[in-house]
Write an enzyme that holds these catalytic residues in place. Structure first.
Site, PDB file in Angstrom:
ATOM      1  N   ALA A 171     -19.915   1.481   4.410  1.00 16.27           N
ATOM      2  CA  ALA A 171     -19.409   1.152   3.419  1.00 16.27           C
ATOM      3  C   ALA A 171     -20.051   0.183   2.351  1.00 16.27           C
ATOM      4  O   ALA A 171     -19.883   0.155   1.441  1.00 16.27           O
ATOM      5  CB  ALA A 171     -18.062   0.280   3.617  1.00 16.27           C
ATOM      6  N   LYS A 201     -21.292  -6.059   4.142  1.00 18.51           N
ATOM      7  CA  LYS A 201     -20.553  -5.507   3.303  1.00 18.51           C
ATOM      8  C   LYS A 201     -20.212  -6.407   2.313  1.00 18.51           C
ATOM      9  O   LYS A 201     -20.085  -6.180   1.056  1.00 18.51           O
ATOM     10  CB  LYS A 201     -19.310  -4.893   4.147  1.00 18.51           C
ATOM     11  CG  LYS A 201     -18.571  -4.197   3.197  1.00 18.51           C
ATOM     12  CD  LYS A 201     -17.772  -3.037   4.141  1.00 18.51           C
ATOM     13  CE  LYS A 201     -16.669  -3.826   4.907  1.00 18.51           C
ATOM     14  NZ  LYS A 201     -15.777  -2.719   5.796  1.00 18.51           N
ATOM     15  N   ARG A 234     -15.964   3.357   4.306  1.00 19.68           N
ATOM     16  CA  ARG A 234     -16.766   4.406   4.779  1.00 19.68           C
ATOM     17  C   ARG A 234     -15.988   5.644   4.865  1.00 19.68           C
ATOM     18  O   ARG A 234     -16.420   7.029   4.760  1.00 19.68           O
ATOM     19  CB  ARG A 234     -17.583   4.104   5.904  1.00 19.68           C
ATOM     20  CG  ARG A 234     -18.550   5.214   6.426  1.00 19.68           C
ATOM     21  CD  ARG A 234     -18.815   4.813   7.875  1.00 19.68           C
ATOM     22  NE  ARG A 234     -17.586   5.298   8.794  1.00 19.68           N
ATOM     23  CZ  ARG A 234     -17.673   5.274   9.940  1.00 19.68           C
ATOM     24  NH1 ARG A 234     -18.719   4.876  10.729  1.00 19.68           N
ATOM     25  NH2 ARG A 234     -16.708   5.631  10.732  1.00 19.68           N
ATOM     26  N   GLY A 235     -15.028   5.598   5.547  1.00 15.29           N
ATOM     27  CA  GLY A 235     -13.889   6.598   6.037  1.00 15.29           C
ATOM     28  C   GLY A 235     -14.358   7.129   7.530  1.00 15.29           C
ATOM     29  O   GLY A 235     -15.378   6.698   8.175  1.00 15.29           O
ATOM     30  N   GLU A 237       0.931  -1.089   0.006  1.00 14.59           N
ATOM     31  CA  GLU A 237       0.004   0.066  -0.069  1.00 14.59           C
ATOM     32  C   GLU A 237       1.082   1.087  -0.002  1.00 14.59           C
ATOM     33  O   GLU A 237       1.858   1.191   0.837  1.00 14.59           O
ATOM     34  CB  GLU A 237      -0.983  -0.046   1.171  1.00 14.59           C
ATOM     35  CG  GLU A 237      -1.800   1.203   1.319  1.00 14.59           C
ATOM     36  CD  GLU A 237      -2.689   1.187   2.635  1.00 14.59           C
ATOM     37  OE1 GLU A 237      -3.551   0.379   2.774  1.00 14.59           O
ATOM     38  OE2 GLU A 237      -2.279   2.079   3.314  1.00 14.59           O
TER      39      GLU A 237
HETATM   40  P1  FAD Z   1     -17.801   0.114   7.587  1.00 11.42           P
HETATM   41  O1  FAD Z   1     -17.605  -1.016   7.116  1.00 11.42           O
HETATM   42  O2  FAD Z   1     -19.054   1.164   7.018  1.00 11.42           O
HETATM   43  O3  FAD Z   1     -17.821   0.233   9.092  1.00 11.42           O
HETATM   44  C1  FAD Z   1     -17.821   1.383   9.993  1.00 11.42           C
HETATM   45  C2  FAD Z   1     -18.646   0.930  11.272  1.00 11.42           C
HETATM   46  O4  FAD Z   1     -19.826   0.835  11.023  1.00 11.42           O
HETATM   47  C3  FAD Z   1     -18.189  -0.334  11.703  1.00 11.42           C
HETATM   48  O5  FAD Z   1     -18.160  -0.185  13.375  1.00 11.42           O
HETATM   49  C4  FAD Z   1     -19.382  -1.496  11.701  1.00 11.42           C
HETATM   50  O6  FAD Z   1     -19.461  -2.476  12.586  1.00 11.42           O
HETATM   51  C5  FAD Z   1     -20.438  -0.423  11.429  1.00 11.42           C
HETATM   52  N1  FAD Z   1     -21.520  -0.838  10.470  1.00 11.42           N
HETATM   53  C6  FAD Z   1     -21.288  -1.200   9.171  1.00 11.42           C
HETATM   54  N2  FAD Z   1     -22.375  -1.586   8.600  1.00 11.42           N
HETATM   55  C7  FAD Z   1     -23.346  -1.466   9.706  1.00 11.42           C
HETATM   56  C8  FAD Z   1     -24.928  -1.544   9.578  1.00 11.42           C
HETATM   57  N3  FAD Z   1     -25.511  -2.060   8.474  1.00 11.42           N
HETATM   58  N4  FAD Z   1     -25.402  -1.233  10.750  1.00 11.42           N
HETATM   59  C9  FAD Z   1     -24.709  -0.875  11.862  1.00 11.42           C
HETATM   60  N5  FAD Z   1     -23.578  -0.694  11.961  1.00 11.42           N
HETATM   61  C10 FAD Z   1     -22.964  -1.034  10.978  1.00 11.42           C
HETATM   62  N6  FAD Z   1      -9.671   5.530   5.383  1.00 11.42           N
HETATM   63  C11 FAD Z   1      -9.345   6.569   4.559  1.00 11.42           C
HETATM   64  O7  FAD Z   1      -9.986   7.718   5.015  1.00 11.42           O
HETATM   65  N7  FAD Z   1      -8.899   6.556   3.359  1.00 11.42           N
HETATM   66  C12 FAD Z   1      -8.192   5.160   3.007  1.00 11.42           C
HETATM   67  O8  FAD Z   1      -7.766   5.299   1.966  1.00 11.42           O
HETATM   68  C13 FAD Z   1      -8.299   4.262   4.167  1.00 11.42           C
HETATM   69  N8  FAD Z   1      -7.957   2.750   3.913  1.00 11.42           N
HETATM   70  C14 FAD Z   1      -8.152   1.857   4.626  1.00 11.42           C
HETATM   71  C15 FAD Z   1      -7.759   0.660   4.177  1.00 11.42           C
HETATM   72  C16 FAD Z   1      -7.993  -0.405   5.130  1.00 11.42           C
HETATM   73  C17 FAD Z   1      -7.261  -1.778   4.762  1.00 11.42           C
HETATM   74  C18 FAD Z   1      -8.645  -0.233   6.258  1.00 11.42           C
HETATM   75  C19 FAD Z   1      -8.569  -1.517   7.276  1.00 11.42           C
HETATM   76  C20 FAD Z   1      -8.943   0.974   6.707  1.00 11.42           C
HETATM   77  C21 FAD Z   1      -8.862   2.208   5.872  1.00 11.42           C
HETATM   78  N9  FAD Z   1      -9.333   3.407   6.010  1.00 11.42           N
HETATM   79  C22 FAD Z   1      -9.022   4.486   5.280  1.00 11.42           C
HETATM   80  C23 FAD Z   1      -9.792   3.604   7.579  1.00 11.42           C
HETATM   81  C24 FAD Z   1     -11.415   3.383   7.472  1.00 11.42           C
HETATM   82  O9  FAD Z   1     -12.019   4.507   6.632  1.00 11.42           O
HETATM   83  C25 FAD Z   1     -11.940   3.632   8.823  1.00 11.42           C
HETATM   84  O10 FAD Z   1     -11.559   2.591   9.707  1.00 11.42           O
HETATM   85  C26 FAD Z   1     -13.472   3.944   8.998  1.00 11.42           C
HETATM   86  O11 FAD Z   1     -13.770   4.340  10.315  1.00 11.42           O
HETATM   87  C27 FAD Z   1     -14.400   2.617   8.579  1.00 11.42           C
HETATM   88  O12 FAD Z   1     -14.561   2.335   7.380  1.00 11.42           O
HETATM   89  P2  FAD Z   1     -15.062   1.219   6.898  1.00 11.42           P
HETATM   90  O13 FAD Z   1     -15.218   1.040   5.270  1.00 11.42           O
HETATM   91  O14 FAD Z   1     -14.459  -0.119   7.586  1.00 11.42           O
HETATM   92  O15 FAD Z   1     -16.682   1.033   7.561  1.00 11.42           O
END
Ligand code: FAD
Length: 287
Positions: free
Chosen positions: A125, A165, A107-108, A17
């Site tokens: 997300a 997801k 999601r971010g 990455e």
């Molecule tokens: P989600 O999958 O939406 O989850 C977020 C939270 O919501 C979790 O607690 C989950 O349990 C909860 N949730 C999900 N779906 C539901 C639902 N239907 N009902 C209730 N609760 C729910 N950030 C950046 O800004 N830029 C990047 O390039 C970046 N790259 C990353 C790469 C990796 C491999 C990782 C692990 C993280 C990265 N992040 C990045 C950080 C990420 O954006 C944050 O961790 C963010 O807070 C969560 O994103 P997510 O996509 O995991 O969210």
């Protein structure tokens, strides 16, 4: 090429990455570092996305440049917090035009100060993954958290949300960093029990400075085993020794993962070609 096709290979894969230049940073310096990582020819590379879309143009530019100049497949990260449906559609059109076929649907983090509702169009997300699937033509990845996402009530809920997801379109998952492989093995068992059957790729972060470890713990709340804490305590004041110890610790984690049947490993390179080169060289008889 789609990451899903790369992951079908029988060989062990190693991916790296990188992050793109921020608006305020020197573009050429960051590009040189990211390209230095690309020269090592990993199986694929991911390019992160600045909070709130702050690096959007640069994420795409670096991802496109790596594909065109080094022939390394890239995946562009994309976040949806604070984004509109129209903005996401436009971002996907731009990716398509740039020849990017892979997107990490995120999601971010919730912005600290923002006007209006950052979740007006997207809450999670999974909703972004569904829209990318509807757009078509992209291999979609997602993030996962072996120690639970910082906002989640408990890891069981987190894994149930992860399943949503994957059902929405994520074809593989990459984990948050961890420093104890047993945490990953345990997580993988629970993920499989929940019926998630896509590849789960461990994300390994080579720690080369004590401050890097402190910020990793602050942001992700990840556990630091005593064995690693002692290494940082002992070598943290000597930059060269710390870098070497960090490379060896990360390599040791990777060897253990491969020995336990894990086929794909992602390394958070932090734009440091010398660090990922150190890992690659230490694995040259293994991979
Ligand atoms: P989600 O999958 O939406 O989850 C977020 C939270 O919501 C979790 O607690 C989950 O349990 C909860 N949730 C999900 N779906 C539901 C639902 N239907 N009902 C209730 N609760 C729910 N950030 C950046 O800004 N830029 C990047 O390039 C970046 N790259 C990353 C790469 C990796 C491999 C990782 C692990 C993280 C990265 N992040 C990045 C950080 C990420 O954006 C944050 O961790 C963010 O807070 C969560 O994103 P997510 O996509 O995991 O969210």
């Amino acid at each position: 090429m789609k990451i899903s096709e790369i992951l079908l290979k029988n060989d062990v894969t190693l991916s790296f990455e990188v992050f793109p230049p921020k608006v305020t940073s020197d573009y050429e310096t960051v590009q040189r570092a990211a390209y230095g990582v690309a020269k090592l020819k990993p199986d694929y590379m991911s390019v992160t996305y600045g909070a709130g879309g702050s690096t959007r143009g640069n994420t795409l530019k670096i991802a496109k440049g790596i594909q065109e100049e080094f022939g390394v497949t890239t995946i562009a990260h994309l976040t949806c917090v604070g984004a509109t449906k129209e903005g996401i559609r436009q971002a996907l059109e731009e990716m398509k035009a740039a020849g990017i076929e892979n997107v990490l649907a995120l999601r971010g983090d919730k912005p600290k100060d923002c006007e209006g509702d950052p979740f007006a169009d997207y809450h999670y997300a999974s909703e972004l993954a569904a829209d990318i699937r509807a757009f078509g033509g992209m291999c979609i990845g997602g993030a996962c958290y072996p120690e639970g996402h910082v906002e989640s009530e408990n890891t069981k809920e987190d894994i149930l949300n992860l399943k949503k997801k994957v059902d929405a379109g994520c074809e593989y998952l990459t984990t948050q960093m961890f420093f104890d492989n047993n945490i990953f093995y345990n997580f993988l068992c629970r993920v499989r029990e929940a019926g998630i059957d896509v590849p789960v790729i461990p994300g390994i972060m080579p720690i080369t400075r004590p401050s890097q470890l402190r910020s990793a713990v602050r942001l992700s709340g990840c556990n630091v085993p005593m064995r690693f804490r002692s290494i940082v305590d002992c070598f943290g004041r000597n930059p060269e020794a710390m870098q070497q110890a960090g490379i060896i610790y990360a390599t040791d984690q990777i060897i253990d993962l491969i020995a336990n049947g894990i086929r794909h490993v992602h390394v958070y390179s932090m734009n440091k070609p010398e660090v990922v080169r150190g890992i690659q060289e230490s694995l040259n008889k293994i991979i």
